[in-house]
Design a protein around this motif. Structure first.
Motif, PDB file in Angstrom:
ATOM      1  N   LEU A   3       0.833  -1.212   0.000  1.00 24.55           N
ATOM      2  CA  LEU A   3       0.000   0.000   0.000  1.00 24.55           C
ATOM      3  C   LEU A   3       0.868   1.263   0.000  1.00 24.55           C
ATOM      4  O   LEU A   3       0.391   2.331   0.387  1.00 24.55           O
ATOM      5  N   ASP A   4       2.126   1.140  -0.400  1.00 24.05           N
ATOM      6  CA  ASP A   4       3.068   2.271  -0.453  1.00 24.05           C
ATOM      7  C   ASP A   4       3.322   2.886   0.916  1.00 24.05           C
ATOM      8  O   ASP A   4       3.710   4.044   1.007  1.00 24.05           O
ATOM      9  N   ALA A   5       3.069   2.149   2.011  1.00 20.99           N
ATOM     10  CA  ALA A   5       3.339   2.661   3.351  1.00 20.99           C
ATOM     11  C   ALA A   5       4.623   1.992   3.847  1.00 20.99           C
ATOM     12  O   ALA A   5       4.574   1.095   4.683  1.00 20.99           O
ATOM     13  N   TYR A   6       5.759   2.429   3.300  1.00 23.63           N
ATOM     14  CA  TYR A   6       7.028   1.741   3.582  1.00 23.63           C
ATOM     15  C   TYR A   6       7.442   1.914   5.033  1.00 23.63           C
ATOM     16  O   TYR A   6       7.881   0.972   5.687  1.00 23.63           O
ATOM     17  N   PHE A   7       7.285   3.139   5.546  1.00 21.39           N
ATOM     18  CA  PHE A   7       7.714   3.403   6.922  1.00 21.39           C
ATOM     19  C   PHE A   7       6.900   2.574   7.907  1.00 21.39           C
ATOM     20  O   PHE A   7       7.457   1.938   8.814  1.00 21.39           O
ATOM     21  N   ILE A   8       5.569   2.551   7.706  1.00 20.38           N
ATOM     22  CA  ILE A   8       4.704   1.777   8.611  1.00 20.38           C
ATOM     23  C   ILE A   8       5.059   0.287   8.525  1.00 20.38           C
ATOM     24  O   ILE A   8       5.111  -0.402   9.540  1.00 20.38           O
ATOM     25  N   GLY A   9       5.322  -0.197   7.300  1.00 21.63           N
ATOM     26  CA  GLY A   9       5.697  -1.604   7.144  1.00 21.63           C
ATOM     27  C   GLY A   9       6.969  -1.934   7.898  1.00 21.63           C
ATOM     28  O   GLY A   9       7.059  -2.973   8.561  1.00 21.63           O
ATOM     29  N   VAL A  10       7.949  -1.018   7.827  1.00 21.77           N
ATOM     30  CA  VAL A  10       9.222  -1.289   8.512  1.00 21.77           C
ATOM     31  C   VAL A  10       9.036  -1.245  10.021  1.00 21.77           C
ATOM     32  O   VAL A  10       9.532  -2.127  10.736  1.00 21.77           O
ATOM     33  N   ILE A  11       8.281  -0.257  10.545  1.00 21.98           N
ATOM     34  CA  ILE A  11       8.140  -0.252  12.008  1.00 21.98           C
ATOM     35  C   ILE A  11       7.222  -1.364  12.474  1.00 21.98           C
ATOM     36  O   ILE A  11       7.325  -1.802  13.613  1.00 21.98           O
ATOM     37  N   GLN A  12       6.340  -1.853  11.611  1.00 21.80           N
ATOM     38  CA  GLN A  12       5.547  -3.035  11.971  1.00 21.80           C
ATOM     39  C   GLN A  12       6.479  -4.208  12.261  1.00 21.80           C
ATOM     40  O   GLN A  12       6.304  -4.921  13.252  1.00 21.80           O
ATOM     41  N   ILE A  13       7.486  -4.395  11.386  1.00 23.61           N
ATOM     42  CA  ILE A  13       8.425  -5.500  11.608  1.00 23.61           C
ATOM     43  C   ILE A  13       9.293  -5.222  12.832  1.00 23.61           C
ATOM     44  O   ILE A  13       9.478  -6.089  13.691  1.00 23.61           O
ATOM     45  N   LEU A  14       9.808  -3.990  12.940  1.00 20.87           N
ATOM     46  CA  LEU A  14      10.728  -3.685  14.044  1.00 20.87           C
ATOM     47  C   LEU A  14      10.026  -3.783  15.388  1.00 20.87           C
ATOM     48  O   LEU A  14      10.534  -4.401  16.328  1.00 20.87           O
ATOM     49  N   VAL A  15       8.844  -3.156  15.505  1.00 23.23           N
ATOM     50  CA  VAL A  15       8.185  -3.067  16.805  1.00 23.23           C
ATOM     51  C   VAL A  15       7.431  -4.354  17.129  1.00 23.23           C
ATOM     52  O   VAL A  15       7.612  -4.935  18.194  1.00 23.23           O
ATOM     53  N   TYR A  16       6.581  -4.818  16.185  1.00 19.50           N
ATOM     54  CA  TYR A  16       5.754  -5.985  16.494  1.00 19.50           C
ATOM     55  C   TYR A  16       6.552  -7.281  16.386  1.00 19.50           C
ATOM     56  O   TYR A  16       6.714  -8.004  17.361  1.00 19.50           O
ATOM     57  N   ALA A  17       7.022  -7.579  15.154  1.00 20.62           N
ATOM     58  CA  ALA A  17       7.709  -8.855  14.954  1.00 20.62           C
ATOM     59  C   ALA A  17       9.024  -8.891  15.723  1.00 20.62           C
ATOM     60  O   ALA A  17       9.524  -9.958  16.050  1.00 20.62           O
ATOM     61  N   GLY A  18       9.584  -7.723  16.068  1.00 15.56           N
ATOM     62  CA  GLY A  18      10.820  -7.701  16.844  1.00 15.56           C
ATOM     63  C   GLY A  18      10.543  -7.589  18.322  1.00 15.56           C
ATOM     64  O   GLY A  18      10.508  -8.586  19.045  1.00 15.56           O
ATOM     65  N   ALA A  19      10.287  -6.352  18.776  1.00 18.69           N
ATOM     66  CA  ALA A  19      10.258  -6.073  20.215  1.00 18.69           C
ATOM     67  C   ALA A  19       9.113  -6.790  20.931  1.00 18.69           C
ATOM     68  O   ALA A  19       9.333  -7.477  21.929  1.00 18.69           O
ATOM     69  N   VAL A  20       7.891  -6.648  20.418  1.00 15.61           N
ATOM     70  CA  VAL A  20       6.729  -7.193  21.139  1.00 15.61           C
ATOM     71  C   VAL A  20       6.798  -8.714  21.219  1.00 15.61           C
ATOM     72  O   VAL A  20       6.528  -9.314  22.264  1.00 15.61           O
ATOM     73  N   MET A  21       7.202  -9.349  20.098  1.00 16.37           N
ATOM     74  CA  MET A  21       7.233 -10.812  20.113  1.00 16.37           C
ATOM     75  C   MET A  21       8.312 -11.343  21.036  1.00 16.37           C
ATOM     76  O   MET A  21       8.115 -12.363  21.707  1.00 16.37           O
ATOM     77  N   VAL A  22       9.464 -10.650  21.089  1.00 13.71           N
ATOM     78  CA  VAL A  22      10.517 -11.073  22.018  1.00 13.71           C
ATOM     79  C   VAL A  22      10.012 -10.987  23.449  1.00 13.71           C
ATOM     80  O   VAL A  22      10.244 -11.881  24.264  1.00 13.71           O
ATOM     81  N   LEU A  23       9.254  -9.916  23.744  1.00 14.02           N
ATOM     82  CA  LEU A  23       8.690  -9.745  25.086  1.00 14.02           C
ATOM     83  C   LEU A  23       7.739 -10.896  25.410  1.00 14.02           C
ATOM     84  O   LEU A  23       7.792 -11.485  26.495  1.00 14.02           O
ATOM     85  N   PHE A  24       6.868 -11.248  24.442  1.00 13.13           N
ATOM     86  CA  PHE A  24       5.937 -12.354  24.650  1.00 13.13           C
ATOM     87  C   PHE A  24       6.692 -13.661  24.917  1.00 13.13           C
ATOM     88  O   PHE A  24       6.398 -14.366  25.883  1.00 13.13           O
ATOM     89  N   LEU A  25       7.671 -13.964  24.035  1.00 17.43           N
ATOM     90  CA  LEU A  25       8.411 -15.221  24.192  1.00 17.43           C
ATOM     91  C   LEU A  25       9.157 -15.243  25.512  1.00 17.43           C
ATOM     92  O   LEU A  25       9.198 -16.265  26.201  1.00 17.43           O
ATOM     93  N   PHE A  26       9.715 -14.079  25.905  1.00 16.20           N
ATOM     94  CA  PHE A  26      10.444 -13.986  27.160  1.00 16.20           C
ATOM     95  C   PHE A  26       9.533 -14.329  28.336  1.00 16.20           C
ATOM     96  O   PHE A  26       9.905 -15.114  29.219  1.00 16.20           O
ATOM     97  N   ILE A  27       8.320 -13.753  28.320  1.00 15.73           N
ATOM     98  CA  ILE A  27       7.395 -14.004  29.428  1.00 15.73           C
ATOM     99  C   ILE A  27       6.937 -15.466  29.422  1.00 15.73           C
ATOM    100  O   ILE A  27       6.867 -16.117  30.470  1.00 15.73           O
ATOM    101  N   ILE A  28       6.652 -16.019  28.209  1.00 16.83           N
ATOM    102  CA  ILE A  28       6.214 -17.419  28.143  1.00 16.83           C
ATOM    103  C   ILE A  28       7.284 -18.330  28.732  1.00 16.83           C
ATOM    104  O   ILE A  28       7.006 -19.234  29.520  1.00 16.83           O
TER     105      ILE A  28
END
Lengths: 105, 192
Positions: B47-72
């Motif tokens: 959808l031509d939203a390059y910045f949003i796509g990149v922070i989706q990967i950085l924040v969600y697939a990176g930071a948030v998921m690591v936090l989830f796995l850490f807690i699990i």
């Protein structure tokens, strides 16, 4: 041809999946993951509308600013929520939603 | 984006999303959620939203998921085996999800707005450079004239030009969130 409708339907299906998970699952951590999915589905709808609502021939960046804020709030929410889950686990030794019934009448 | 790629990434997003909802093992669910977010980021890029796509990967697939796995892994949560399924909740959840999906499909199918494609609403970069004119920074207009979409620059410009106050409120929210996490996870000291 891929239209805005396609993106909106994918967004709606992702939201529904998350909603089903929040209602049906009993593990609090998985309920949290489903909440994240619902937030992301809303983001997808916002970005879709942003792309197809042109302002001066460019996507509407107001919507993408809102997505930026949503992602920030979601990250803060996950941090606080997981801290609550850890505190809950410490007192109940369980992450099952049915182990937390103190407020039940 | 070719239609085939759209369907592929939509399938990745929804398929792994389904795995999150149905998976028995929390670690499987967390990894499926990460994969689902990667598919979603690809849809953002389409959808031509390059910045949003990149922070989706950085924040969600990176930071948030690591936090989830850490807690699990910190809480050492086992697969919920042998527990009886909560049938009324599952039935109502599936029913509600199906109803909501059908409703959304009906609404989308009945509106003219949904027929917009990237062909009939193309980005007009060169025209935009003229229309924005002096309101934007020269680096943005130069990029637009060169025919590239300065996505991150335009989001940054919108954020700091129109939503400066909101940005500060979000900063305060993150600070309060950080303090809240520290307070919540502090072990209560037993009376001496």
């Amino acid at each position: 041809m891929i239209t805005l409708g396609h993106y909106l339907v994918v967004s709606g299906m992702l939201f529904s999946l998350g909603l089903a998970g929040v209602i049906a699952r009993r593990n609090i951590i998985i309920v949290y993951m489903c909440l994240e999915m619902m937030l992301s589905a809303a983001n997808l709808a916002l970005v879709g509308f942003s792309r197809f609502h042109l302002v001066n021939g460019l996507p509407d960046y107001t919507a993408q600013s809102l997505v930026f804020f949503t992602i920030t709030v979601a990250a803060a929410e996950v941090a606080v929520g997981l801290a609550i889950i850890v505190a809950l686990f410490r007192s109940k030794q369980s992450v099952d939603v049915e182990s937390v019934t103190k407020l039940q009448g | 984006m070719p239609p085939l790629l759209f369907y592929l990434f939509a399938l990745i997003t929804l398929g792994f999303g389904f795995l999150v909802v149905t998976g028995r093992n929390p670690v499987t669910c967390a990894l499926a959620l990460a994969a689902s977010f990667v598919g979603l980021a690809a849809l953002f890029l389409s959808l031509d939203a390059y910045f949003i796509g990149v922070i989706q990967i950085l924040v969600y697939a990176g930071a948030v998921m690591v936090l989830f796995l850490f807690i699990i892994m910190l809480l050492d949560i086992k697969t919920e085996e042998g527990k009886k399924l909560n049938v009324p909740a599952i039935v109502s959840g599936v029913l509600l999800a199906v109803l909501l999906t059908l409703q959304i499909i009906a609404v989308v199918g009945s509106t003219e707005l949904a027929n917009k494609t990237s062909q009939n609403t193309p980005l007009a970069l060169a025209e935009a450079a003229g229309k924005i004119g002096k309101a934007a920074l020269p680096t943005i207009t130069n990029d637009l004239k060169a025919g590239t979409l300065p996505d991150a620059k335009l989001i940054g410009f919108t954020l700091f030009d129109q939503y400066g106050f909101h940005l500060q409120v979000i900063g305060l929210l993150l600070l309060v969130g950080t303090i809240g996490v520290v307070v919540l996870s502090k072990r209560e000291r037993s009376a001496p």
